[in-house]
Design an enzyme around this catalytic site. Structure first.
Site, PDB file in Angstrom:
ATOM      1  N   SER A 173       0.855  -1.188   0.000  1.00 23.44           N
ATOM      2  CA  SER A 173       0.000   0.000   0.000  1.00 23.44           C
ATOM      3  C   SER A 173       0.886   1.231   0.000  1.00 23.44           C
ATOM      4  O   SER A 173       1.767   1.371   0.853  1.00 23.44           O
ATOM      5  CB  SER A 173      -0.907   0.000   1.233  1.00 23.44           C
ATOM      6  N   ILE A 203      -0.573   6.483  -3.532  1.00 25.90           N
ATOM      7  CA  ILE A 203      -1.566   6.670  -4.589  1.00 25.90           C
ATOM      8  C   ILE A 203      -2.488   5.461  -4.731  1.00 25.90           C
ATOM      9  O   ILE A 203      -3.672   5.604  -5.049  1.00 25.90           O
ATOM     10  CB  ILE A 203      -0.870   6.945  -5.941  1.00 25.90           C
ATOM     11  N   ALA A 204      -1.982   4.270  -4.493  1.00 25.69           N
ATOM     12  CA  ALA A 204      -2.767   3.056  -4.743  1.00 25.69           C
ATOM     13  C   ALA A 204      -2.301   1.935  -3.826  1.00 25.69           C
ATOM     14  O   ALA A 204      -1.292   2.065  -3.119  1.00 25.69           O
ATOM     15  CB  ALA A 204      -2.631   2.638  -6.205  1.00 25.69           C
ATOM     16  N   GLN A 205      -3.055   0.828  -3.838  1.00 19.66           N
ATOM     17  CA  GLN A 205      -2.629  -0.375  -3.134  1.00 19.66           C
ATOM     18  C   GLN A 205      -2.781  -1.577  -4.063  1.00 19.66           C
ATOM     19  O   GLN A 205      -3.509  -1.522  -5.059  1.00 19.66           O
ATOM     20  CB  GLN A 205      -3.410  -0.579  -1.838  1.00 19.66           C
ATOM     21  N   VAL A 206      -2.068  -2.654  -3.725  1.00 24.77           N
ATOM     22  CA  VAL A 206      -1.968  -3.805  -4.623  1.00 24.77           C
ATOM     23  C   VAL A 206      -2.500  -5.056  -3.928  1.00 24.77           C
ATOM     24  O   VAL A 206      -2.143  -5.331  -2.778  1.00 24.77           O
ATOM     25  CB  VAL A 206      -0.506  -4.028  -5.069  1.00 24.77           C
ATOM     26  N   ASP A 247      10.622   6.926 -10.486  1.00 25.15           N
ATOM     27  CA  ASP A 247      10.189   6.740  -9.093  1.00 25.15           C
ATOM     28  C   ASP A 247      10.908   5.516  -8.530  1.00 25.15           C
ATOM     29  O   ASP A 247      10.278   4.586  -8.011  1.00 25.15           O
ATOM     30  CB  ASP A 247       8.673   6.566  -9.036  1.00 25.15           C
TER      31      ASP A 247
END
Length: 518
Positions: free
Chosen positions: A127, A130-133, A286
């Site tokens: 997590s 911007i997002a989580q997986v 990044d």
């Protein structure tokens, strides 16, 4: 009003987590430490300083989390306890509710979750800001069961980012109008560049496309693995990609235990970075440790695994050539050429004396040559270069901000993997080869081959184009001749008028003389 409220909230977070006390305590002056004790009176600041800083950045939102991610890679600039705590921002930001993630997936693909995936883990494996997986399994078009990673955008990201960007724009305007360096630093353009990258990161389809491009670019290098995207399951809020297995690059003990050569890994990282920047002009921007793994699979052992392509950098051919020439001159210690390149590019005023700029660049760079990473700091080099740039009115180039950020990330990774790495000697052969390829016969042949379809289409049309050109030129000459003749006629009429007027004037004078005598 929104900016005022956001500014007030930031100030409240600073006081709530005692960040003001952390700053004051970092100074050695006794009176500043006394002020730190006074301002902390009545506040519960018992938590470790690194934890307080991390929690404050999490509360402040995605832009601040990204700032913390960059700081976490610079263990040479931060105390170990703070850097270790900030490393949690790379992939361990508190996750949002899994039910919200499931609802986002079902809304994006207009199908129940069970019709998309044969298995779906509701607990996220990572997590970030911007997002989580989430991990899952699905059947590909050939009917094979594939292990996949499902990336889901955090809800409300656009509104949160817009608040901070609005505040940054206002502060950039203040800096530009109030600071003596305002115009040179171009703060508004830097914020605009940052704005573009952040909004791009909120579109996961764009991220999937960037990943596909990097995957094609890196296919022949055999140094890095990039996940395949499943385009039937890509949406602006959700993307599904190949699951990648590896060891986080920050876990050096596990890598050594697995038999990975860390020195080679550090050299490969430099090669990957310079290949993406100078060969392709398209680079992963990044590259903090949370996005980099190392494969321990037998078939791909020791290769990098790149993840999270929300932020990528691009360079024009002009930028690539200019940077490559600068790096090459720098590695050769040709400081005069570095100074000349800055003047030729317009980064410094044309009146700048080459010898003065050359001496300033030499004073910054010379102390760091032939020394391993553990004895130098690119951050300090950039700081000294910034001071020099102020003296010579060097204009900041907003399009290179991402490249500078990535350089800091690369140096931080290299320092952790191999503190004895000589960054200069590792990068110099690559850049010299790249420069030779750019101006050699191979480059000429590639350009001719790339332009061949255009030339093949143009050649049959050459006779007609030549005929049309000659006709137009002939017609243009006739029009010019006619215009000259007309102008000459107007001039002749004017001269005739002047002559007749003069004759009339003289006759008038003679007549007057005649009448006077009579």
């Amino acid at each position: 009003m929104n900016r005022l409220l956001r500014g007030s909230f930031i100030l409240w977070i600073v006081l709530r987590y005692g960040l003001d006390e952390l700053v004051l305590n970092s100074f050695r002056k006794p009176w500043l430490r006394l002020i730190a004790r006074i301002v902390s009176f009545g506040r519960n600041l018992k938590a470790p300083r690194g934890q307080r800083l991390r929690e404050a950045l999490e509360r402040l939102g995605p832009i601040f989390v990204k700032f913390g991610q960059v700081l976490s890679t610079r263990r040479d600039l931060l105390p170990a306890d703070v850097a270790q705590e900030l490393a949690k921002l790379q992939d361990r930001v508190p996750p949002f509710d899994s039910e919200v993630a499931v609802a986002t997936i079902e809304r994006s693909f207009q199908r129940p979750l069970a019709q998309i995936f044969t298995e779906f883990e509701r607990q996220p494996v990572a997590s970030a800001s911007i997002a989580q997986v989430h991990l899952a399994k699905l059947k590909d078009p050939q009917g094979q069961l594939r292990e996949v990673a499902v990336k889901v955008l955090r809800p409300g990201m656009l509104r949160a980012i817009e608040k901070d960007l609005s505040l940054m724009r206002m502060m950039a305007g203040w800096l530009e109008s109030l600071s003596a360096d305002g115009k040179r630093l171009k703060p508004r353009e830097v914020v605009a560049e940052f704005d573009k990258y952040l909004h791009d990161e909120l579109d996961l389809v764009r991220e999937a496309a960037s990943a596909a491009q990097l995957r094609r670019n890196m296919a022949g290098l055999d140094l890095v693995l990039i996940p395949e995207m499943f385009w039937d399951f890509c949406h602006s809020d959700v993307i599904v990609m190949e699951r990648m297995r590896g060891v986080p690059i920050s876990q050096t003990a596990r890598l050594l235990e697995a038999g990975v050569d860390l020195k080679k890994l550090a050299r490969d990282g430099v090669t990957i970075f310079f290949t993406q920047v100078f060969r392709d002009g398209f680079f992963h921007a990044d590259m903090h440790p949370g996005n980099i793994f190392v494969s321990t699979d037998a078939a791909t052992f020791g290769r990098y695994i790149s993840l999270d392509f929300g932020i990528v950098g691009t360079l024009t051919e002009f930028d690539k050539e200019y940077l490559a020439q600068n790096f090459t001159a720098f590695f050769r210690r040709d400081y005069k050429r570095v100074a000349e390149l800055h003047i030729e590019s317009g980064w410094v005023p044309p009146s700048t004396r080459v010898d003065e700029l050359e001496a300033a660049v030499r004073a910054v760079c010379e102390p760091y040559f032939d020394r391993p990473l553990k004895e130098i700091s690119l951050g300090m080099v950039l700081m000294r270069l910034f001071q020099t740039s102020r003296r010579f009115n060097v204009e900041i180039q907003p399009q290179l901000v991402l490249l500078q950020k990535t350089l800091l990330n690369i140096e931080g990774l290299g320092r952790d993997l191999d503190p004895d790495l000589d960054l200069w000697s590792t990068a110099k052969p690559f850049l010299e080869k790249w420069m030779a390829d750019q101006i050699g016969p191979r480059k000429l042949w590639e350009e001719l081959r790339n332009q061949a379809p255009r030339y093949a289409k143009l050649l049959p049309e050459l006779p007609r184009l030549l005929h049309d050109y000659l006709q137009q030129r002939q017609g243009g000459q006739q029009r010019e001749l006619a215009s000259l003749i007309a102008e000459q006629r107007r001039t002749n009429r004017l001269l005739q008028g002047l002559v007749y007027s003069a004759i009339g004037f003289l006759l008038g004078l003679l007549a007057m003389q005649f009448f006077i005598r009579i």
